[in-house]
Motif scaffolding. Structure first.
Motif, PDB file in Angstrom:
ATOM      1  N   ARG A  70       0.830  -1.208   0.000  1.00 10.96           N
ATOM      2  CA  ARG A  70       0.000   0.000   0.000  1.00 10.96           C
ATOM      3  C   ARG A  70       0.863   1.255   0.000  1.00 10.96           C
ATOM      4  NH1 ARG A  70      -2.847   3.243  -2.099  1.00 10.96           N
ATOM      5  NH2 ARG A  70      -4.080   4.644  -0.817  1.00 10.96           N
ATOM      6  N   LEU A  71       1.962   1.230   0.756  1.00 15.43           N
ATOM      7  CA  LEU A  71       2.868   2.379   0.741  1.00 15.43           C
ATOM      8  C   LEU A  71       3.440   2.598  -0.654  1.00 15.43           C
ATOM      9  CD1 LEU A  71       4.802   1.900   4.091  1.00 15.43           C
ATOM     10  CD2 LEU A  71       3.275   3.789   3.509  1.00 15.43           C
ATOM     11  N   GLY A  72       3.790   1.510  -1.332  1.00  9.40           N
ATOM     12  CA  GLY A  72       4.292   1.616  -2.701  1.00  9.40           C
ATOM     13  C   GLY A  72       3.256   2.195  -3.642  1.00  9.40           C
ATOM     14  N   GLU A  73       2.010   1.734  -3.499  1.00  9.07           N
ATOM     15  CA  GLU A  73       0.921   2.269  -4.328  1.00  9.07           C
ATOM     16  C   GLU A  73       0.722   3.753  -4.071  1.00  9.07           C
ATOM     17  OE1 GLU A  73      -2.438  -0.078  -3.227  1.00  9.07           O
ATOM     18  OE2 GLU A  73      -1.677  -1.887  -4.231  1.00  9.07           O
ATOM     19  N   ARG A  74       0.718   4.119  -2.805  1.00  9.11           N
ATOM     20  CA  ARG A  74       0.506   5.527  -2.444  1.00  9.11           C
ATOM     21  C   ARG A  74       1.651   6.394  -2.956  1.00  9.11           C
ATOM     22  NH1 ARG A  74      -2.419   9.532  -2.496  1.00  9.11           N
ATOM     23  NH2 ARG A  74      -2.342  10.914  -0.720  1.00  9.11           N
ATOM     24  N   PHE A  75       2.872   5.907  -2.852  1.00 12.41           N
ATOM     25  CA  PHE A  75       4.018   6.634  -3.379  1.00 12.41           C
ATOM     26  C   PHE A  75       3.864   6.845  -4.882  1.00 12.41           C
ATOM     27  CE2 PHE A  75       8.244   6.718  -5.319  1.00 12.41           C
ATOM     28  CZ  PHE A  75       8.774   7.831  -4.694  1.00 12.41           C
ATOM     29  N   ALA A  76       3.440   5.804  -5.598  1.00 10.44           N
ATOM     30  CA  ALA A  76       3.240   5.915  -7.045  1.00 10.44           C
ATOM     31  C   ALA A  76       2.151   6.936  -7.360  1.00 10.44           C
ATOM     32  CB  ALA A  76       2.895   4.560  -7.642  1.00 10.44           C
ATOM     33  N   GLU A  77       1.071   6.942  -6.579  1.00 14.31           N
ATOM     34  CA  GLU A  77      -0.003   7.911  -6.781  1.00 14.31           C
ATOM     35  C   GLU A  77       0.508   9.337  -6.595  1.00 14.31           C
ATOM     36  OE1 GLU A  77      -2.888   6.728  -3.879  1.00 14.31           O
ATOM     37  OE2 GLU A  77      -3.404   4.881  -4.958  1.00 14.31           O
ATOM     38  N   LEU A  78       1.240   9.558  -5.510  1.00 14.30           N
ATOM     39  CA  LEU A  78       1.776  10.898  -5.240  1.00 14.30           C
ATOM     40  C   LEU A  78       2.791  11.313  -6.298  1.00 14.30           C
ATOM     41  CD1 LEU A  78       2.210  10.690  -1.372  1.00 14.30           C
ATOM     42  CD2 LEU A  78       0.512  12.039  -2.631  1.00 14.30           C
ATOM     43  N   ASN A  79       3.609  10.375  -6.743  1.00 11.34           N
ATOM     44  CA  ASN A  79       4.595  10.662  -7.778  1.00 11.34           C
ATOM     45  C   ASN A  79       3.901  11.052  -9.081  1.00 11.34           C
ATOM     46  OD1 ASN A  79       7.246  10.854  -8.794  1.00 11.34           O
ATOM     47  ND2 ASN A  79       7.037   8.834  -9.718  1.00 11.34           N
ATOM     48  N   ALA A  80       2.823  10.349  -9.429  1.00  7.40           N
ATOM     49  CA  ALA A  80       2.073  10.668 -10.639  1.00  7.40           C
ATOM     50  C   ALA A  80       1.450  12.058 -10.540  1.00  7.40           C
ATOM     51  CB  ALA A  80       1.001   9.619 -10.898  1.00  7.40           C
ATOM     52  N   THR A  81       0.921  12.392  -9.368  1.00 12.09           N
ATOM     53  CA  THR A  81       0.330  13.713  -9.155  1.00 12.09           C
ATOM     54  C   THR A  81       1.381  14.814  -9.287  1.00 12.09           C
ATOM     55  OG1 THR A  81      -1.337  12.782  -7.680  1.00 12.09           O
ATOM     56  CG2 THR A  81      -0.942  15.146  -7.510  1.00 12.09           C
ATOM     57  N   MET A  82       2.541  14.587  -8.669  1.00 16.60           N
ATOM     58  CA  MET A  82       3.609  15.581  -8.737  1.00 16.60           C
ATOM     59  C   MET A  82       4.119  15.730 -10.171  1.00 16.60           C
ATOM     60  SD  MET A  82       5.664  14.726  -5.190  1.00 16.60           S
ATOM     61  CE  MET A  82       7.139  15.469  -5.783  1.00 16.60           C
ATOM     62  N   THR A  83       4.235  14.643 -10.879  1.00 14.62           N
ATOM     63  CA  THR A  83       4.691  14.690 -12.265  1.00 14.62           C
ATOM     64  C   THR A  83       3.704  15.464 -13.125  1.00 14.62           C
ATOM     65  OG1 THR A  83       5.866  12.587 -12.018  1.00 14.62           O
ATOM     66  CG2 THR A  83       5.340  13.289 -14.263  1.00 14.62           C
ATOM     67  N   ALA A  84       2.418  15.206 -12.929  1.00 17.53           N
ATOM     68  CA  ALA A  84       1.383  15.921 -13.686  1.00 17.53           C
ATOM     69  C   ALA A  84       1.431  17.417 -13.385  1.00 17.53           C
ATOM     70  CB  ALA A  84       0.004  15.348 -13.356  1.00 17.53           C
ATOM     71  N   GLU A  85       1.638  17.773 -12.137  1.00 18.30           N
ATOM     72  CA  GLU A  85       1.711  19.179 -11.760  1.00 18.30           C
ATOM     73  C   GLU A  85       2.939  19.848 -12.369  1.00 18.30           C
ATOM     74  OE1 GLU A  85       1.494  19.510  -7.520  1.00 18.30           O
ATOM     75  OE2 GLU A  85      -0.567  18.766  -7.446  1.00 18.30           O
ATOM     76  N   MET A  86       4.058  19.125 -12.407  1.00 22.42           N
ATOM     77  CA  MET A  86       5.288  19.672 -12.986  1.00 22.42           C
ATOM     78  C   MET A  86       5.120  19.877 -14.493  1.00 22.42           C
ATOM     79  SD  MET A  86       7.549  20.135 -10.589  1.00 22.42           S
ATOM     80  CE  MET A  86       9.148  20.082 -11.319  1.00 22.42           C
ATOM     81  N   GLN A  87       4.395  18.992 -15.146  1.00 26.80           N
ATOM     82  CA  GLN A  87       4.199  19.100 -16.591  1.00 26.80           C
ATOM     83  C   GLN A  87       3.259  20.235 -16.951  1.00 26.80           C
ATOM     84  OE1 GLN A  87       3.007  15.156 -17.745  1.00 26.80           O
ATOM     85  NE2 GLN A  87       5.119  14.428 -17.878  1.00 26.80           N
ATOM     86  N   LYS A  88       2.381  20.633 -16.035  1.00 32.27           N
ATOM     87  CA  LYS A  88       1.476  21.746 -16.289  1.00 32.27           C
ATOM     88  C   LYS A  88       2.221  23.084 -16.313  1.00 32.27           C
ATOM     89  CE  LYS A  88      -2.664  19.737 -14.239  1.00 32.27           C
ATOM     90  NZ  LYS A  88      -3.627  19.833 -13.125  1.00 32.27           N
ATOM     91  N   ARG A  89       3.345  23.147 -15.643  1.00 32.03           N
ATOM     92  CA  ARG A  89       4.087  24.407 -15.520  1.00 32.03           C
ATOM     93  C   ARG A  89       4.800  24.712 -16.769  1.00 32.03           C
ATOM     94  NH1 ARG A  89       6.464  23.896  -9.420  1.00 32.03           N
ATOM     95  NH2 ARG A  89       4.473  23.590  -8.474  1.00 32.03           N
TER      96      ARG A  89
END
Length: 89
Positions: A70-89
């Motif tokens: 679950r920690l791995g899944e959550r890390f992947a979710e947060l990483n995907a969110t951060m990546t999406a936010e970085m790409q919007k900039r």
């Protein structure tokens, strides 16, 4: 993707990363064994585990592995969110 590394440097990097991953896995596995043993084993009058100890260890390992997954899944979710936010900039 061009990393700017030579083939030899790339092989060396891969070897070092693999070695580090094995070391980290062994640390996680060792911690799991230590934690479950300390939490579950308390009767040293026999070489064999009692039924209670065996059941406790099974539940401990299952719970720990489920938590890690679950920690791995959550890390992947947060990483995907951060990546999406970085790409919007």
């Amino acid at each position: 993707m061009d990393t700017g590394l030579t083939a030899a440097e790339s092989r060396e990097l891969d070897a070092r990363l693999q070695k580090r991953q094995v070391k980290e896995f062994m640390n996680v596995f060792g911690n799991l064994v230590d934690n479950c043993f300390n939490a579950c084993v308390d009767d040293f009058t026999s070489k064999a585990l009692s039924g209670r100890e065996s059941g406790c260890i099974s539940r401990c390992v299952t719970k720990s592995m489920t938590t890690q997954a679950r920690l791995g899944e959550r890390f992947a979710e947060l990483n995907a969110t951060m990546t999406a936010e970085m790409q919007k900039r």
